[in-house]
Every structure is written in C-alpha cells, then in structure tokens.
Design an enzyme around this catalytic site. Structure first.
Site, PDB file in Angstrom:
ATOM      1  N   HIS A 382       0.811  -1.210   0.000  1.00  0.00           N
ATOM      2  CA  HIS A 382       0.000   0.000   0.000  1.00  0.00           C
ATOM      3  C   HIS A 382       0.850   1.269   0.000  1.00  0.00           C
ATOM      4  CE1 HIS A 382      -3.714   1.973   0.004  1.00  0.00           C
ATOM      5  NE2 HIS A 382      -4.329   1.379   1.013  1.00  0.00           N
ATOM      6  N   ASP A 386      -2.180   2.328  -4.511  1.00  0.00           N
ATOM      7  CA  ASP A 386      -3.416   2.733  -3.839  1.00  0.00           C
ATOM      8  C   ASP A 386      -4.483   1.672  -4.035  1.00  0.00           C
ATOM      9  OD1 ASP A 386      -2.270   5.124  -3.058  1.00  0.00           O
ATOM     10  OD2 ASP A 386      -2.921   6.178  -4.876  1.00  0.00           O
TER      11      ASP A 386
END
Length: 411
Positions: A382, A386
């Site tokens: 992450h 995204d």
C-alpha cells in the site's frame, strides 16, 4: 599431483553457501567434471564438479559448514581416476581368464558396478522411498536415474507380494501405546531464506489484499476447443496459466504502479513484465522468472513455465533462473486452496493468487445458474499502490479471463 576443488561462482550478490551433501567420499574415483558435492545457496542447490579426473583424496569441510565463493573444499589426486571410475570398461579391456569362466554377476551387481551420480532431487526421492538406487535402471540421459524411476521402483516394490516365510519368526514387541516422539531437523539454507524474506515483507511493506471472483466458463470452453490443436502444433498442453499471464500483462500495462518497485526513496516503473511464477520444489517454494512475458505467445509462456517446473522437480534451477521479476503469480489452486492472502515477493510490490475452480451458484440475467468459479486475490504494498489501482488491476484481470477476446484486441 593434487588439484584443489573450489566453490564456484554462485550468482550475482551470492557470496556463500552451505555444504548440503558430499556425493563422493575420500578414496572414490571421480571423472572430469563429475559432481563431488552439493551446496545449498539461498535459492538453489549447486553441484561442485571435479576439476580433473582422479581420486578424491581429502574433504576439507563437513556437511553443514558455510563456505565462501572461491574457498577450497576438497582435493583430488589426478591420475588413474578416469579408468578407476569406469571399472566396467576396464574389465572389458582385460584378457579373459583361461582356466574357467567366472560366475555371471547378478543383475544387481551389474547395476552397482557402475557408480551413479544422483541429482539432489533423485537423492531425496531415494531417501524418502527407501529404495536401493543400484537396483534401478535409469531412463534419463546416459542411463542416469530420474525421480520418476525411483518412484516407479518404490511402487513396484510395494505392489510385489511378500515372499512366503519358511518358518514363523517371533513378532517384535509392540510399541508402547501413546508413545510421543520429537524430531529436530536443521532448516536448510533455502528454508531459512524463505522465512527471512517473508517476515521481512510483512515488516517492511504495508500489505493489503483485495479479492474478486472470476467465471472460468469462457476460458474453459476455449481451452477445450483448442487444446488438441494447440498440443499438436506446439508440443505443449494449453493450460490456464498462460491466460492469466496474458491477463496480468494487460493489467500491469494499464496500471503501472502494480508493476513498479520502491528502491530507496525512488519508485522504479518497468515498461516490461518479467513474471515470477511460484512453483513447488523438493526443498520449498521457488519463483523462477519468465522474462519479457508481455512479448510472448501463449505457447512460449506455457513452454517456459513447463521447463521451469521440470527443473524445479529435478533440483536443477540456477541462480540466473531466479533473479529479477517484476510481478508474481502463485497458484495455490493446484493444492486445493479455496482462498488465501499471498505475500509479496520483495522487492516486488504485488502478487496475484489463483485458487481452485469449483462449481458455485451465481446470478446471471436474473437467473441462478451453476458456473465454474475461482477466487482471485491480489496482495499489494500500500506504500506504492493505492486501493483504487489494486482493485482496477484485479478487475482488468477478471474481465479478460471472463472474455478472452480482450486478450486478442488488447482491451
């Protein structure tokens, strides 16, 4: 004159290895380039060949020792090793005795008279199945044993009826009921490395997994329709992995972050796809790399994956086979997994997990129908990817599999 046996170059950034096994013992005859020891690196097993023909005179390190590239691990006395290594040939050259012919050797003796060099995979199979390799006729190149030869011999031995006993023998004392045992086995260097890398991935990356399911109807129909023609033309079976490799390529081109890596304080984007394909090897999971998969045909992808799978079973993968990779596909479905959260393969930023196909009820056009469904899982870092990008990439893969025409028109 004694020649030194040194640890060969093991690959980029690999400087040491562990002595996994000695294939020859002092006093054994060795031929030129014949393997005398097996080393375990962080990723693969490497065999160390003899630099000359002769007699192994000394082992300078023990099994389990850590050795550096270029270190001397043994010495070989050059000389009559080549002749000694082939007693069968020497016997043919010797004149036959005139008084009386010697008794013919048994088949087992004939097999054992020619010493065999076993690959790491074959040695593991011999230990696992408890068979005598000298009694098995090899079907590999130059008559060498393969893992399949060992398994077939073990199955034949198991199926053979036990010989009738001429006299009853006393039964051994039964083991105590409720006996509890423990066994301690040192982790191989490969397993230690796998453990460190997986733990490092969890600690360094911000791991997250997104899921979807895919209807396999169209891919199964395409495979069934063309598998015979495909195999006849290309000499390889048409599997599902090439479809997913092609679908992943579409997704990675449209969502470059999924094919990128963090290196220091920079993000590196690749305009090519080097696909790491997780395969099971005797010592653990390995991930050889199919390079430039975005430029390959279905047949080329299937052939490359099949070749790596065979090398993994035989324990012959090299360091070059394992280096690099921008994205990974791991197929837990072959082992029956319904759903999982795969861990990324650092420094990569994402991994696609495939799972088993099973018939499930789904809604289509207002009707409940039974379709072959598979859960897909995309684990990603992450820090660089995204959620929107991860979900979009997985959706592209799902749509390409459900409508394979997208793979042809790059949509």
């Amino acid at each position: 004159m004694a020649s030194e046996v040194k640890v060969p170059a093991l690959g980029e950034s690999v400087t040491e290895a562990t002595v996994g096994e000695w294939l020859k013992k002092p006093g054994d005859a060795v031929a030129l380039d014949e393997p005398i020891a097996s080393l375990e690196t962080d990723k693969v097993a490497v065999e160390v060949p003899s630099p000359v023909a002769g007699i192994l005179s000394e082992q300078l390190v023990a099994v389990g020792d850590t050795v550096q590239v270029g270190a001397v691990i043994a010495t070989v006395e050059a000389g009559d090793g080549a002749a000694a290594a082939n007693p069968a040939a020497a016997a043919k050259a010797a004149p036959a005795p005139t008084p009386a012919a010697a008794p013919a050797p048994s088949p087992a003796e004939e097999e054992s008279s020619d010493p065999q060099t076993l690959s790491p995979a074959v040695r593991r199979a011999v230990l696992e199945y408890g068979v005598d390799p000298s009694t098995i006729k090899g079907t590999g190149k130059d008559g060498r044993l393969t893992k399949e030869d060992v398994i077939a011999a073990a199955q034949a031995k198991k199926a053979a009826p036990a010989p009738a006993a001429s006299a009853p023998s006393p039964s051994p004392a039964p083991s105590a009921s409720g006996e509890r045992r423990e066994e301690r086995v040192k982790m191989t260097r490969l397993r230690q490395t796998i453990a460190k890398r997986l733990k490092s991935a969890q600690e360094d990356a911000a791991l997250l997994t997104t899921f979807n399911d895919v209807d396999m109807t169209a891919v199964i129909a395409a495979r069934d329709a063309y598998k015979d023609l495909f195999a006849k033309k290309h000499g390889i079976k048409l599997g599902f992995m090439s479809f997913f490799a092609k679908a992943a390529t579409l997704a990675l081109k449209d969502v470059p972050a999924v094919n990128a890596q963090i290196q220091g304080d920079e993000i590196v984007y690749f305009d090519y796809v080097d696909l790491s394909v997780a395969v099971s090897a005797p010592n653990g999971l390995v991930v050889p790399v199919v390079r430039n998969v975005d430029r390959m045909s279905f047949a080329e992808i299937e052939q490359a994956i099949a070749a790596y799978g065979q090398k993994a079973k035989e324990g012959t993968l090299t360091m070059a086979d394992m280096q690099g990779g921008t994205f990974t596909i791991s197929n837990g479905g072959v082992f029956g997994s319904l759903m999982s959260t795969p861990i990324i393969n650092p420094p990569q930023s994402a991994v696609l997990g495939l799972h088993r196909i099973e018939d499930r009820p789904v809604a289509r056009n207002g009707q409940v129908v039974i379709r072959p469904m598979m859960y897909l899982a995309l684990s990603y870092d992450h820090r660089i990817i995204d959620g929107r990008e991860a979900v979009t990439a997985l959706k592209i893969i799902k749509e390409a599999i459900e409508d394979p025409m997208r793979l042809l028109i790059d949509l």
